[in-house]
Scaffold this motif. Structure first.
Motif, mmCIF file in Angstrom:
data_model
loop_
_atom_site.group_PDB
_atom_site.id
_atom_site.type_symbol
_atom_site.label_atom_id
_atom_site.label_comp_id
_atom_site.label_asym_id
_atom_site.label_seq_id
_atom_site.Cartn_x
_atom_site.Cartn_y
_atom_site.Cartn_z
ATOM 1 N N GLY A 212 0.821 -1.209 0.000
ATOM 2 C CA GLY A 212 0.000 0.000 0.000
ATOM 3 C C GLY A 212 0.847 1.248 0.000
ATOM 4 N N PRO A 213 0.542 2.225 -0.873
ATOM 5 C CA PRO A 213 1.398 3.405 -1.001
ATOM 6 C C PRO A 213 1.219 4.460 0.083
ATOM 7 N N ASP A 214 0.198 4.334 0.932
ATOM 8 C CA ASP A 214 -0.036 5.304 1.999
ATOM 9 C C ASP A 214 -0.818 4.580 3.089
ATOM 10 N N ALA A 215 -1.394 5.314 4.040
ATOM 11 C CA ALA A 215 -2.190 4.691 5.095
ATOM 12 C C ALA A 215 -3.430 4.048 4.479
ATOM 13 N N MET A 216 -3.596 2.741 4.703
ATOM 14 C CA MET A 216 -4.660 1.989 4.054
ATOM 15 C C MET A 216 -5.715 1.541 5.072
#
Length: 266
Positions: free
Chosen positions: A111-115
């Motif tokens: 995941g590229p950020d907070a998921m």
């Protein structure tokens, strides 16, 4: 083209402080709230992806001034910031989840950020958000061979079915790209409609597996957003985006042909 054109809004992250990887396609919480308020003020009728497709499939009249609110990937801000606003207005929406990016037992760490986690996904579903498929590892599906493509779709669809207790019926192509092979595989996986990008309005004539969406970005201002909702100047506002997309699509098709040719020689 005949019938009613429908703006299908494509959101990603809703976050006050997104990281560099997601910032361009994130929307600030205040901006999202203003955009949803404008949808209400203009008297538009939000629908889920499944509802729109069912109306078109069965040739039923659409409600007045339909619009779709969709989110890709599965960012935590959709639960934290978007869900309360949607609930305030009574708006349905659709979230397309990359199952390998959702925090929990299936998490690949990509995941590229907070998921989101799975409890949050279930709360979104309980709050009127349709949960659709978006693959497992978010690959470029049109670059996979038949075996890898079928496995990617089966894995993500199975996880969604197990976690939510229902088979998803709507799909969004990662990166917005598809091919005839990909569309057929999505159909075979049990999805009854799928969304691309295209940055133009959706029409029934596009077919259930190639419905177009328009991108909402962090820089999308209120005036541009209102033009988009009212189906005005969409062609002008997204002309550069569509030209780049068409050019890259030609490159991708050429690469795919080369790969097939190489595989046939092995």
């Amino acid at each position: 083209m005949t019938g009613t054109p429908v703006p299908i809004l494509m959101y990603h992250s809703v976050a006050a402080a997104p990281n560099g990887a997601t910032r361009a396609l994130s929307v600030a919480p205040r901006a999202f709230a203003e955009q949803m308020a404008l949808i209400g003020d203009l008297g538009l009728t939000p629908l889920t992806t499944a509802t729109l497709a069912a109306h078109w499939r069965h040739r039923r009249p659409l409600p007045a001034r339909p619009v779709l609110i969709t989110f890709d990937d599965g960012y935590e801000g959709v639960h934290r910031h978007a869900l309360p606003v949607l609930a305030k207005h009574g708006f349905p929406a659709t979230l397309f989840t990359s199952t390998g990016w959702i925090r929990g037992p299936h998490d690949t760490g990509g995941g590229p950020d907070a998921m989101l986690d799975w409890d949050q996904v279930r709360e979104l579903a309980a709050g009127g958000v349709e949960i659709g498929g978006h693959s497992h590892s978010h690959p470029q599906l049109d670059q996979l061979d038949d075996t890898a493509l079928a496995a990617e779709l089966a894995h993500s669809t199975g996880i969604l079915t197990d976690e939510l207790g229902a088979h998803p019926v709507s799909f969004a192509y990662p990166y917005g790209y598809s091919s005839r092979q990909v569309r057929q595989a999505v159909r075979t996986a049990g999805y009854t409609q799928a969304l691309a990008v295209g940055n133009t309005l959706a029409w029934r004539a596009q077919g259930p597996y190639a419905l177009r969406r328009v991108t909402v970005r962090r820089v999308t201002g209120v005036k541009e957003f209102e033009r988009l909702l009212q189906s005005r100047f969409v062609a002008r506002d997204f002309a550069k985006d569509r030209a780049l997309t068409k050019g890259y699509a030609l490159v991708r098709r050429a690469r795919q042909v080369c790969r097939k040719a190489l595989r046939s020689r092995v």
